[in-house]
Structure formats: C-alpha cells, structure tokens
Design a protein around this motif. Structure first.
Motif, mmCIF file in Angstrom:
data_model
loop_
_atom_site.group_PDB
_atom_site.id
_atom_site.type_symbol
_atom_site.label_atom_id
_atom_site.label_comp_id
_atom_site.label_asym_id
_atom_site.label_seq_id
_atom_site.Cartn_x
_atom_site.Cartn_y
_atom_site.Cartn_z
ATOM 1 N N ALA A 27 50.159 -4.222 -5.438
ATOM 2 C CA ALA A 27 50.556 -2.829 -5.229
ATOM 3 C C ALA A 27 51.181 -2.656 -3.854
ATOM 4 O O ALA A 27 51.583 -1.564 -3.484
ATOM 5 N N ALA A 28 51.250 -3.747 -3.103
ATOM 6 C CA ALA A 28 51.792 -3.621 -1.744
ATOM 7 C C ALA A 28 53.288 -3.352 -1.793
ATOM 8 O O ALA A 28 53.953 -3.664 -2.773
ATOM 9 N N MET A 29 53.779 -2.749 -0.721
ATOM 10 C CA MET A 29 55.210 -2.495 -0.626
ATOM 11 C C MET A 29 55.944 -3.814 -0.423
ATOM 12 O O MET A 29 55.480 -4.676 0.323
ATOM 13 N N GLN A 30 57.068 -3.958 -1.051
ATOM 14 C CA GLN A 30 57.835 -5.196 -0.928
ATOM 15 C C GLN A 30 59.211 -4.903 -0.353
ATOM 16 O O GLN A 30 59.661 -3.769 -0.355
ATOM 17 N N PHE A 31 59.843 -5.972 0.123
ATOM 18 C CA PHE A 31 61.160 -5.860 0.767
ATOM 19 C C PHE A 31 61.117 -4.848 1.917
ATOM 20 O O PHE A 31 62.038 -4.071 2.114
ATOM 21 N N VAL A 32 60.011 -4.853 2.638
ATOM 22 C CA VAL A 32 59.814 -3.821 3.660
ATOM 23 C C VAL A 32 60.765 -4.042 4.838
ATOM 24 O O VAL A 32 60.982 -5.171 5.271
ATOM 25 N N GLU A 33 61.338 -2.947 5.294
ATOM 26 C CA GLU A 33 62.128 -2.976 6.524
ATOM 27 C C GLU A 33 61.596 -1.858 7.390
ATOM 28 O O GLU A 33 61.323 -0.770 6.900
ATOM 29 N N LYS A 34 61.470 -2.145 8.667
ATOM 30 C CA LYS A 34 60.980 -1.085 9.547
ATOM 31 C C LYS A 34 61.652 -1.193 10.899
ATOM 32 O O LYS A 34 61.701 -2.269 11.487
ATOM 33 N N PHE A 37 60.066 11.804 17.696
ATOM 34 C CA PHE A 37 59.150 12.250 16.650
ATOM 35 C C PHE A 37 58.442 11.092 15.975
ATOM 36 O O PHE A 37 57.795 11.266 14.950
ATOM 37 N N ASN A 38 58.588 9.904 16.573
ATOM 38 C CA ASN A 38 57.942 8.745 15.980
ATOM 39 C C ASN A 38 58.383 8.561 14.525
ATOM 40 O O ASN A 38 57.598 8.228 13.651
ATOM 41 N N VAL A 39 59.658 8.800 14.287
ATOM 42 C CA VAL A 39 60.208 8.618 12.946
ATOM 43 C C VAL A 39 60.786 7.221 12.881
ATOM 44 O O VAL A 39 61.436 6.776 13.818
ATOM 45 N N SER A 40 60.501 6.528 11.791
ATOM 46 C CA SER A 40 61.058 5.186 11.700
ATOM 47 C C SER A 40 61.905 5.038 10.448
ATOM 48 O O SER A 40 61.742 5.774 9.473
ATOM 49 N N TYR A 41 62.810 4.086 10.537
ATOM 50 C CA TYR A 41 63.625 3.725 9.385
ATOM 51 C C TYR A 41 62.796 2.731 8.603
ATOM 52 O O TYR A 41 62.838 1.538 8.849
ATOM 53 N N HIS A 42 61.985 3.247 7.690
ATOM 54 C CA HIS A 42 60.968 2.434 7.044
ATOM 55 C C HIS A 42 61.236 2.430 5.546
ATOM 56 O O HIS A 42 61.136 3.462 4.894
ATOM 57 N N LEU A 43 61.603 1.268 5.036
ATOM 58 C CA LEU A 43 61.912 1.164 3.618
ATOM 59 C C LEU A 43 60.961 0.195 2.952
ATOM 60 O O LEU A 43 60.420 -0.702 3.599
ATOM 61 N N GLY A 44 60.783 0.370 1.674
ATOM 62 C CA GLY A 44 59.966 -0.556 0.908
ATOM 63 C C GLY A 44 59.866 -0.038 -0.514
ATOM 64 O O GLY A 44 60.025 1.163 -0.750
ATOM 65 N N ILE A 45 59.650 -0.929 -1.467
ATOM 66 C CA ILE A 45 59.513 -0.473 -2.858
ATOM 67 C C ILE A 45 58.259 -1.088 -3.466
ATOM 68 O O ILE A 45 57.829 -2.167 -3.081
ATOM 69 N N ASP A 46 57.679 -0.344 -4.398
ATOM 70 C CA ASP A 46 56.582 -0.891 -5.182
ATOM 71 C C ASP A 46 56.942 -0.715 -6.652
ATOM 72 O O ASP A 46 58.097 -0.437 -6.979
#
Lengths: 491, 495
Positions: free
Chosen positions: A57-64, A71-80
């Motif tokens: 169930a973990a996020m995959q192909f994660v980019e951060k 604002f502590n906003v990140s470009y955070h991608l990932g898919i499950d």
C-alpha cells in the motif's frame, strides 16, 4: 526527472507548445503534434503500470522536492493502487480524444488540442499529488482549460454552461482550501497528505473537515442533489469535452473521497456514512429514472453518469473490501464506457447535427459497423457480464448486500433501470426502419473513428473479461485504507 | 544629527530628484511629439534608481538618517524597487496612448510621474509622521495634475476635480489624526510614539480618537469601502495611462505607510485598529465584489475589483496581533505585502491590455470592446486571461498564493471570528470570480466586432509578454517572492 513528473509535464509541454506555435493555417501539423504528444504521454505512463509493485500500500515512484519553503509546501508525487489506474486512464483517454477531434475541430485547432493536453497533465497531477497545495493547484487549474473548452467549442447555450460549471465547482474547492489550511495549522505546519492521515482530530474538527471536503468532491462527482450542473454542461460541451469530463474529471471527486475524506476524518466518515449512502442510492435510483425520460442522448448519458457514479460513492461508504474495490473498478469502467458513449454520440452529431433521440431511428441500416460498437458500449453501460460495466457494479452490490441486505437490494434495482434507459435509447436510435432522410444519407464510420472506438472497445472487453490486473494492483491499498479507517482518530 | 549614513539612506531619492529636474530642463529643448529623448532618459533614470534600491534592499541593512526622520530598511527598499519598476512599466505601456491623445505636448507626464515616485519614496522611507504626510502630499498633488493632463477633456477634468476634493479631505483626516497623536504623545517620531504608547502613560481614549481619523484617512487613500467613492469615478475618468499610474505603484506606498503608521508607530493600539480594518475589509469585499458585477465599463469594473482586492489585503493586516500576542504578525503582514506586490503586477498587465487596445479616438474601455480578442490576438488575450484568473485567485497563478497567504494568516490566528472572516472572504472571491470570468468569456467566446489584428510597438509587446509570463511563473514558483516579503517584514518588525 521521475516518471510521474514526465507523465505530468510531457502533455503540458506539448500543449503549451501548441498554444505558442500553432495556427489554423497549419492545422494538419498541429493535429500530428498533438497526437504525438498524447501518445508520448501515454507511453510515459506505461512503465508506471509495468513497474508497479502489487501487494503493497506504500506510495511508489515517489518524488519529493521542496517547493514553497515559506509554507513548507513540497513537490511531492507518488501513486498507489488508487491512483495508478486513474493516471493510465487519463493518458489513454487523451489519446482517444485527440483522435476524436481530428477532422471535427477546424477552428482554433491548436487551442483545442493544447487545452486537452494541458488538461491531461493537470489531471494526472491531481492523481499523483501527495501534497495538499500541490493537489489543490492541479485540482483547480483543471477548471481553466475545461471552462475554455466548453465556452469556445460548445453548443448554443455554452456560456451559461461554462459559468455554471466553473462557479459550482469553484465554490466547492474554495471550501476545501479552507479545510486544507486548517489541516496545515493543526498539523503544525505541514501540507503532507500522508502525514495528515496520521493526525488525531476531535469530532467537531472531523465533521467540519468532512463537510468541507464533501463540498468539493460531491459537486465534482457529482452526487445528488448537487448534480444539476452536469447535464447542462454535457449538453453544451463539445464531444471531447464531454468525454474527458465524464471519463476523468468526475473521478477527481471520487478520488478525493478516498484520499482525503475517509482517511483524514474516519470517524466523521462513519458517522455520516448513512448520508452518503442515502445520497448515493438516490443518485442510483432516482437519477436513473430521470435518465429514462430524456429526449436528448447526451442528457441521457449524463444522467446515467450520475447514477453510475452513485455506485462509486455507495461502494466507498459501505466500508468493506468488495465495496471499495468495486467502487474503484466502477470508476475505471465508467471512464471507458461513458467516454465511449459520448464519443459515439459525437459521431452521430457530426453527421446529423442533432442529439435528439427522435431525430434518429434505424441507424443500424446505414451504419452497421458503428451500430455494432454502439451495441457493445450500450451493453457495457447496462452492466452486461463480460464487459467492464459489470465488474464494478457487481462488486459494489455484493459488498452492499454484505453490509445490509436492503441497501444491496435497492442498489441492484438500478441495474434494471440502467438496462431500461440504455436499451430503450439503443432501440429508438439504431433499430427499426430508417427514421428519416438524414439517417438514410448517413455514411458509416471512417478509419479514424473505427480506430478510436476500437481502442475503447478493447479496453471495455479486456476489463470485463480479465479484471484481475485491475483488482490486484489496488488490493493492498484498499485493505490498508479499510484498516486505517476502522481505527478511531479521536484523541 | 546629519552624518554620512544619512546620505546613504537617501541615495535613490537624491538621484531621482536631481534627474527629475535635469529631465525637466532637457525636455525644454525637445520638440519631438513622442518625446523620445525624455522618455529614454526617464527610463534610464528609473532603471538606475531601481538598481540602487534593489541593491540596498538586498543588503538587508536598516539605516536611520537625519536623526531618525528617514529609515532605509529592506521592506521600504523592496517596495521602492517594485514601485520604480511598476512606474517604468506604466510609462512603457502608456507612452503610445499618451502620444495619441496629445498628452505629450510637454514632458510633464514623465517629470510629474517622477515627482510622484519621489513622493512615494518619501512616504515609504519616512519614519516621522510629518515626513510621511509630506511624501503623501507630494504624491497626491502630482496625481491630481496627472489626472487633469488632458486639459481639453471634460471627463478627465471632472475626475481630477473629484479626486482633488476627496483627496484633500482624506489628507485632512489623516493630518487631523496625526496631530492628535502628536498632542497625546508629544512626538512625531514613529519609534518614539510607539515607545510612549507602549509605556501606557497616555490616555487610551484620546489615542483611539486620533486613530479613527488616521485609519479613515488611510482607508481613503487605499480606496477601502466606505471611503471608496472616488475610486470608480477617477479610474474611469482619468486617461487610462494615468489610471494605471495612480492605480499601480502608489498602492505599494500606501501599504508602506499603513505599516509605518499602524504597525511601527501604533502597534500597541493593534486591538483597536484591527477591528476598524476588519470592518473596512468586510465592507470593501462586499461593495467591491457586488458592484463590480453590474459594471459594463471595464475600467470601472477594475476599479471596483481594486476595492475588493484591497479588502482582501486588509484582512491580512487584521490577523497580525492575536490576544496581544504578536507571534502571527510577521506571517500576516508579509502575506499582505505579498498580496499588494502581486496585485500591482497583475494590475499592470490588465491595464496594459486596455492601453494597448485603446486606439486613437477610441478608448476601448467597455468590456464588450474586448469581444473576440482571442481571434484577433491570442497573445494579448492570453495575457489578459492570465491577469483575470490571477485576480480571481485561481492556481497556478500568483493571485492564488496571495489569497492563500492571507487566508492562512487568518486561520493561523486560531480565532473563530477570524476563521469566519476567512470563509466570508472565500465566498466573496467566488462572487468575484464571476466578473473576472465574464471578461475571459467576452475575449474567448464572443465573436469579434472588428477583424483587425492588434499591433503594438516592440517595447510594449515585450514588456507585456514578460508581465503576463511573470504572473504565471511566480504562480509556479512563488517561494522566492514570499520569502523576500517575509524577510523584509521580519527586518522591519525587529526595529
């Protein structure tokens, strides 16, 4: 650049390039560039599927990467398992939509194609975002190209429809924005969605959050009684716009329930599940009946979309594995089927310039190949076993029966209405003697239309006959979500 | 009192003043109808001033000069830098328009606007009530003259008259309030006043009485409801180039004096002025957004939208002090600063398009005049659409982050009342979206009235494209500008 970034930015880059360089004089080139862009962006998403690890169930192909430090906003991608299929569906439908517009759109071709490619990238962004603001940016930004698509290439009442679409969905999203900011402050300054899933929240806060998210996602799905924008918009939107709207945009709302409402406010979700189930059942039954009396084909399919999306939300909020997976399968299936239905209506509309059922009759006599495709898609819309439409509905009904027999029974009756309005429409449009001179002069679909409908037909049959890859990929995520939701988050 | 540092603090002002005088003289020998020489010299001067202020701002140092009369701090220097750039852009956009309307018979447009800029500089860097007032008067007197620059034009003259009368009244309010503060505290120095009020030795009632007048005067100047009546008339009546001149850069200066007077000088009274600003903000959001819907004139609609936008900006200032605690102040004030800077950027783009479309003898200021712009010129339609979506607060454009920052400041206060204000603001921006969308609708969905393409001089085209692109790029990477605003505000609050 990671795969997900490519999946988002390749179509956007192609779309922007088209906006900047294309003119109607070189429409031919514009179309080819758009097709290449759409195929390229589809090919980029294929490795996501082949490289996807089932069973976690973990996020995959994660980019951060850090994006807005203030604002502590990140470009955070990932898919499950939830988002994988949505991403693939989006890039697939975009290819089909580009093909569907090939000769049909002759004015401002570059803007049309550009808008769809940009829209495609933005929607993939919504499904891949793991940061609240990133999600919101993509979620909202989709409004701009869609507004322009409806308004520029739409029907006679397009301006009313474009405004209604924009303002309805904007109101919902703005309330969600307040909720996101609230979560940011409660979590001590973080927009990390996965972090929010772990947050302890009081029951008032959860209720507030649940309804703020409800405002955004229920309008998008759309659930009864905030569905009224959908038929209006579908009727006015150009064929491609309708297809993308039904096939993908509605899923943004359903996806939001999975990603935000249920895991962040599980107690409120349980508490208000009765409301969600009631609204879903009303959508399934009442809106199904409304679809039965429509004279306009697009309106009929639009109402049927509301009914089918009712199955999705119903599945989610009965909180068992069959229901949730069934809901997601239904999302994908509805993506293929409703996309195909709208494109089919587009094929007829291009020839006769009418969507009134009464203007047709006996189309099978003049367009046999097309009628065969239409029959397949109509069957899928009814939920015939062996087609994509069957799997999801069946799972949801099974899940509902498990939870409560009467809910299951009520949901199952919808199959009857679904079959009734779809088959009745099919009968009135395609069967019987040739209805009038227009129909007599119809020419059957050309190679381009054949290709576009075949792509969808393959998808519908594949998913209907062999749904295992779909359920396998999402299984772990569903189990994890349900385990998570079962635990109270009250402090 | 006057040392070497004093002169360092006002380098840019000196350059500006000297060059304004020189350019006025050079202009006497110019006969060109388009005033190319004056124009180029002005732009060069402004570029130099922008670089000077930018360098000073980048230093991050705070310098007090002339016995604390003026202050040169990062916030002030950044605002000066932005105001200078905004004026440069305004002049680039406005010159063809002004030339077509015989507004360049003399070089006044350039020299007076430089004096207006000097006024803004004095406002921004004044650390003394009287000096701030002098700067304000220099700015407003120049603005009155600019509005009346088309002397044979009845509408413009009427606007100038209205502007003058109401502006003078506002100045009167402000001066009255300032004099009361002086009476109560015995000082005109901003820091001194702060200390005296903080010591709690002054009668609170007198202070609040003075505060009411100061806030009213400031509200007049930024055009917040219910002191907004002049804004639509002046925006509509003034020649569009001048509308942009008084609508863009001066907003930065107005923001600066709000910070100088209310935050630096009167922070101990925050509880009182926050309530007043909250009421002004609510009224502005209501009046601005509701009245804008009914407008058919584009300039007038943008004027009402300005009122609404100012309301939003004021909301940021409202959330600064919570229960006497200033932990939220830097976030709240930097949110407002970010808001005002991005607002000016967007206003430049939208009025730039209006200026571009206004051909000789045809003002092109009705919303319907934009009909079918997308078919005539996709680039300019795109820039205008970007500006409109940004004003509506839609991501990924910079206006979204401005609204986000303000809403965040409100929610972070944790006060139920402020969270309610945030929801109210959100509902109001939904109403706002309607009229911004209408502009996009007219450009993209309606058929064009004429088929002629829009042509523009190369400098205008370049700057306008950059301007539009910047709204988008800052929307994709807003972090830098946000950090800059935060740093500037922190440095100012630290003093």
């Amino acid at each position: 650049m990671g795969l997900l970034s490519l999946a988002i930015w390749v179509p956007i880059a192609f779309g922007t390039a088209l906006l900047a360089f294309g003119r109607d004089e070189n429409a031919r080139g514009v179309r080819w560039v758009a097709l290449i862009g759409a195929i390229a962006s589809f090919l980029v998403t294929v490795p996501l599927f082949t490289g996807f690890q089932n069973g976690t169930a973990a996020m995959q192909f994660v980019e951060k990467a850090s994006w807005i430090t203030r604002f502590n906003v990140s470009y955070h991608l990932g898919i499950d398992g939830f988002s994988l299929w949505m991403v693939l569906l989006t890039s697939f439908i975009t290819v089909v939509v580009v093909i569907s517009a090939w000769e049909v759109i002759t004015e401002r071709v570059n803007q049309y194609m550009g808008a769809f490619l940009i829209l495609s990238g933005l929607m993939i962004g919504v499904f891949a975002a793991l940061d609240g603001i990133l999600f919101y940016v993509f979620f909202e930004a989709t409004l701009i190209p869609m507004y322009l698509i409806i308004g520029i290439w739409g029907g006679p009442n397009k301006i009313y429809a474009a405004f209604k679409f924009f303002l309805y969905t904007l109101l919902g999203s703005l309330l969600m924005l307040v909720a996101l900011i609230y979560l940011y402050n409660t979590s001590g300054g973080s927009f990390d969605i996965l972090g929010w899933h772990k947050l302890k929240l009081g029951s008032t806060a959860q209720t507030f959050l649940f309804f703020a998210f409800f405002a955004a996602f229920a309008v998008k799905v759309p659930m009864w009684p905030v569905h009224t924008w959908l038929p209006d918009v579908h009727v006015e939107a150009p064929t491609g716009g309708s297809a993308v709207l039904a096939a993908i945009m509605l899923k943004l709302g359903a996806y939001g329930f999975l990603r935000f409402s249920m895991p962040i406010a599980p107690d409120a979700s349980h508490e208000w599940a009765w409301l969600m189930i009631a609204l879903s059942l009303i959508a399934v039954i009442y809106v199904g009946l409304v679809a039965l009396v429509q004279q306009d084909m697009k309106k009929l399919v639009a109402y049927s979309s509301v009914a089918h999306m009712g199955f999705v939300t119903l599945g989610f909020f009965i909180f068992n594995e069959l229901g949730v997976s069934g809901g997601i399968v239904q999302m994908i299936a509805h993506g293929f089927v409703s996309g195909a239905m709208f494109l089919g209506i587009g094929v007829l509309y291009d020839r006769v310039h009418s969507r009134q059922i009464a203007d047709y009759g006996g189309v099978v006599n003049t367009m046999p190949k097309f009628a065969a495709f239409a029959l397949l898609f109509a069957m899928a819309n009814c939920g015939l076993p062996g087609t994509a439409g069957f799997v999801g509905e069946w799972m949801v009904i099974l899940g509902a029966v498990k939870a409560n027999f009467w809910i299951g029974l009520a949901a199952a009756t919808a199959l009857i209405f679904g079959a009734a309005y779809t088959l009745w429409m099919y009968k009135r449009v395609y069967l019987g003697p040739v209805g009038n001179d227009h129909v007599k002069e119809l020419s059957d679909i050309n190679a381009r239309e054949f290709l576009m409908l075949s792509l969808l037909a393959i998808a519908v049959l594949w998913m209907g006959l062999y749904p295992k890859p779909f359920t396998d990929a999402m299984d772990a995520s569903v189990v994890e979500l349900l385990r998570h939701v079962a635990v109270s988050k009250l402090p | 009192m006057i040392d070497k540092l004093s002169w360092v603090a006002i380098y840019p002002e000196i350059v500006l003043l000297v060059m304004a005088c020189i350019i006025a003289l050079v202009d006497l020998s110019t006969t060109s109808a388009r005033r190319t020489r004056t124009y180029v010299l002005t732009l060069l001067t402004l570029a130099v001033v922008a670089v000077l202020t930018g360098l000073a701002a980048n230093d991050g140092k705070t310098i007090y000069g002339f016995g604390g009369m003026v202050v040169s701090d990062p916030m002030g220097n950044w605002l000066k830098c932005f105001a200078t750039v905004a004026l440069m852009v305004t002049l680039v956009y406005g010159r063809p328009y002004a030339a077509d309307r015989a507004m360049l018979r003399g070089g006044e447009l350039f020299t007076i606007s430089m004096f207006a800029l000097l006024g803004m500089f004095v406002m921004i860097s004044g650390s003394n009530f009287l000096l701030i007032y002098l700067g304000l008067e220099l700015l407003t007197l120049s603005s009155y003259a600019l509005v009346a620059l088309r002397r044979d034009h009845a509408v413009a003259s009427e606007a100038a008259m209205k502007y003058f009368v109401l502006g003078a009244m506002a100045s009167g309010f402000l001066l009255y309030g300032l004099s009361m503060m002086y009476g109560a505290t015995g000082s005109l120095d901003v820091n001194e006043v702060f200390k005296i009020i903080a010591s709690g030795k002054v009668n609170h009632q007198v202070l609040v009485f003075g505060l009411v007048f100061i806030v009213a005067g400031l509200a007049f100047k930024v055009g917040a409801a219910p002191f907004h009546m002049w804004v639509p008339d002046v925006y509509q009546g003034a020649p569009t180039a001048v509308t942009l001149l008084i609508g863009a850069a001066p907003e930065l200066a107005a923001f600066a004096i709000i910070i100088r007077l209310l935050v630096e000088g009167l922070l101990p009274l925050a509880f009182d002025w926050q309530q007043m600003l909250a009421l002004l903000a609510i009224a502005s959001l209501l009046v601005g957004n509701l009245a804008a819907i009914a407008q058919t004139n584009l300039k007038r609609m943008l004027a009402y939208s300005t009122i609404a936008q100012m309301g939003f900006m004021l909301l940021g200032l409202v959330a600064g002090v919570v229960n006497g605690n200033t932990y939220n102040a830097q976030f709240a004030y930097s949110a407002s600063m970010f808001y005002i800077v991005t607002y000016v950027l967007t206003t430049l783009a939208s009025f730039g398009i209006i200026l571009l479309l206004a051909r000789e003898g045809f003002e092109s200021e009705e919303i319907t005049d934009l009909a079918g712009l997308n078919q005539r010129s996709p680039l300019y339609a795109g820039v205008m659409a970007i500006a409109m979506f940004s004003l509506a607060g839609l991501p990924p454009l910079v206006g979204f982050y401005a609204k986000l920052a303000v809403l965040q400041a409100l929610v972070a206060s944790g006060q139920a009342l402020y969270i309610g204000l945030a929801v109210f603001a959100v509902v109001m921006s939904l109403i706002g979206a309607f009229y911004y969308l209408r502009v996009v609708k007219v450009m993209y969905f309606d058929a064009p009235v004429t088929v002629s393409t829009v042509s523009a001089p190369r400098d205008v085209r370049t700057v306008l494209s950059i301007n539009g692109l910047l709204i988008l790029v800052l929307g994709i990477v807003p972090g830098g500008l946000m950090a800059l605003c935060a740093k500037a505000i922190v440095a100012t609050l630290a003093n």
